[in-house]
Enzyme design. Structure first.
Site, PDB file in Angstrom:
ATOM      1  N   ILE A  47       0.864  -1.182   0.000  1.00 47.02           N
ATOM      2  CA  ILE A  47       0.000   0.000   0.000  1.00 47.02           C
ATOM      3  C   ILE A  47       0.899   1.230   0.000  1.00 47.02           C
ATOM      4  O   ILE A  47       1.552   1.525   1.004  1.00 47.02           O
ATOM      5  CB  ILE A  47      -0.930   0.014   1.233  1.00 47.02           C
ATOM      6  CG1 ILE A  47      -1.750  -1.279   1.303  1.00 47.02           C
ATOM      7  CG2 ILE A  47      -1.849   1.246   1.178  1.00 47.02           C
ATOM      8  CD1 ILE A  47      -2.501  -1.472   2.614  1.00 47.02           C
ATOM      9  N   CYS A  57       4.929  -2.512   2.951  1.00 45.03           N
ATOM     10  CA  CYS A  57       5.054  -3.722   2.141  1.00 45.03           C
ATOM     11  C   CYS A  57       3.913  -4.708   2.420  1.00 45.03           C
ATOM     12  O   CYS A  57       3.345  -4.738   3.516  1.00 45.03           O
ATOM     13  CB  CYS A  57       6.366  -4.434   2.452  1.00 45.03           C
ATOM     14  SG  CYS A  57       7.841  -3.448   2.190  1.00 45.03           S
ATOM     15  N   GLU A  59       4.143  -7.886   2.943  1.00 43.61           N
ATOM     16  CA  GLU A  59       4.482  -8.846   3.991  1.00 43.61           C
ATOM     17  C   GLU A  59       4.111  -8.304   5.366  1.00 43.61           C
ATOM     18  O   GLU A  59       3.548  -9.020   6.206  1.00 43.61           O
ATOM     19  CB  GLU A  59       5.983  -9.163   3.974  1.00 43.61           C
ATOM     20  CG  GLU A  59       6.467  -9.776   2.675  1.00 43.61           C
ATOM     21  CD  GLU A  59       6.949  -8.749   1.661  1.00 43.61           C
ATOM     22  OE1 GLU A  59       6.320  -7.662   1.537  1.00 43.61           O
ATOM     23  OE2 GLU A  59       7.954  -9.017   0.987  1.00 43.61           O
ATOM     24  N   CYS A  88      12.055  -7.443   1.747  1.00 42.94           N
ATOM     25  CA  CYS A  88      13.042  -6.442   2.154  1.00 42.94           C
ATOM     26  C   CYS A  88      13.492  -6.724   3.589  1.00 42.94           C
ATOM     27  O   CYS A  88      12.895  -7.518   4.318  1.00 42.94           O
ATOM     28  CB  CYS A  88      12.464  -5.034   2.016  1.00 42.94           C
ATOM     29  SG  CYS A  88      11.354  -4.550   3.358  1.00 42.94           S
TER      30      CYS A  88
HETATM   31 ZN   LIG Z   1       9.226  -5.183   2.938  1.00 45.09          ZN
END
Ligand SMILES: [Zn+2]
Length: 140
Positions: A47, A57, A59, A88
């Site tokens: 988002i 992210c 995740e 990341c």
């Molecule tokens: Zn991330």
């Protein structure tokens, strides 16, 4: 790469979540799904925001949804991107917080039509930060 049915279901959940990505700036859509040790699946998509630093992210959205629903233990993660990218560093650390067994927590990376890699969380984030109340032992 062959997956067991539970892993395939996790990848499909991540693919379905990716459709909802809000990525008007990068146009890089990500879907993620986490499975808890109790077998529940929670999903997330990336988002973005006009103030770029506020973007989040997929995740972390998935992990935070799981935590908000009362879950605390994640045993597997699937991430779907157009190129099979790895999570990341920030997301690796957030996953580590809620993975009771990082050496067995499976991280599956997939594209829109295939699974490209599979790691354990411990492999993706060796020597992770964690509060122990004591200085970590050196490996040298
Ligand atoms: Zn991330």
């Amino acid at each position: 790469m062959n997956l067991i049915p539970e892993e395939q279901a996790l990848v499909e959940a991540a693919r379905a979540a990716r459709v909802h990505a809000y990525a008007p700036y990068s146009r890089y859509m990500v879907g993620a799904a986490v499975r808890t040790t109790e077998g529940q699946i929670f999903t997330g998509c990336n988002i973005e925001n006009a103030s770029y630093g506020l973007s989040i992210c997929a995740e972390r959205v998935a992990v935070f949804c799981a935590v908000a629903a009362g879950a605390r233990a994640i045993e597997a993660v699937a991430i779907v991107t157009e190129d099979g990218a790895t999570p990341c560093g920030a997301c690796r650390q957030v996953l580590m917080e809620f993975a009771p067994d990082p050496a067995r927590c499976c991280v599956i990376l997939a594209t829109l039509d295939e699974v490209v890699a599979r790691y354990t969380l411990a492999t993706l984030l060796p020597q992770a930060f964690g509060f122990t109340g004591a200085a970590p032992e050196s490996s040298v």
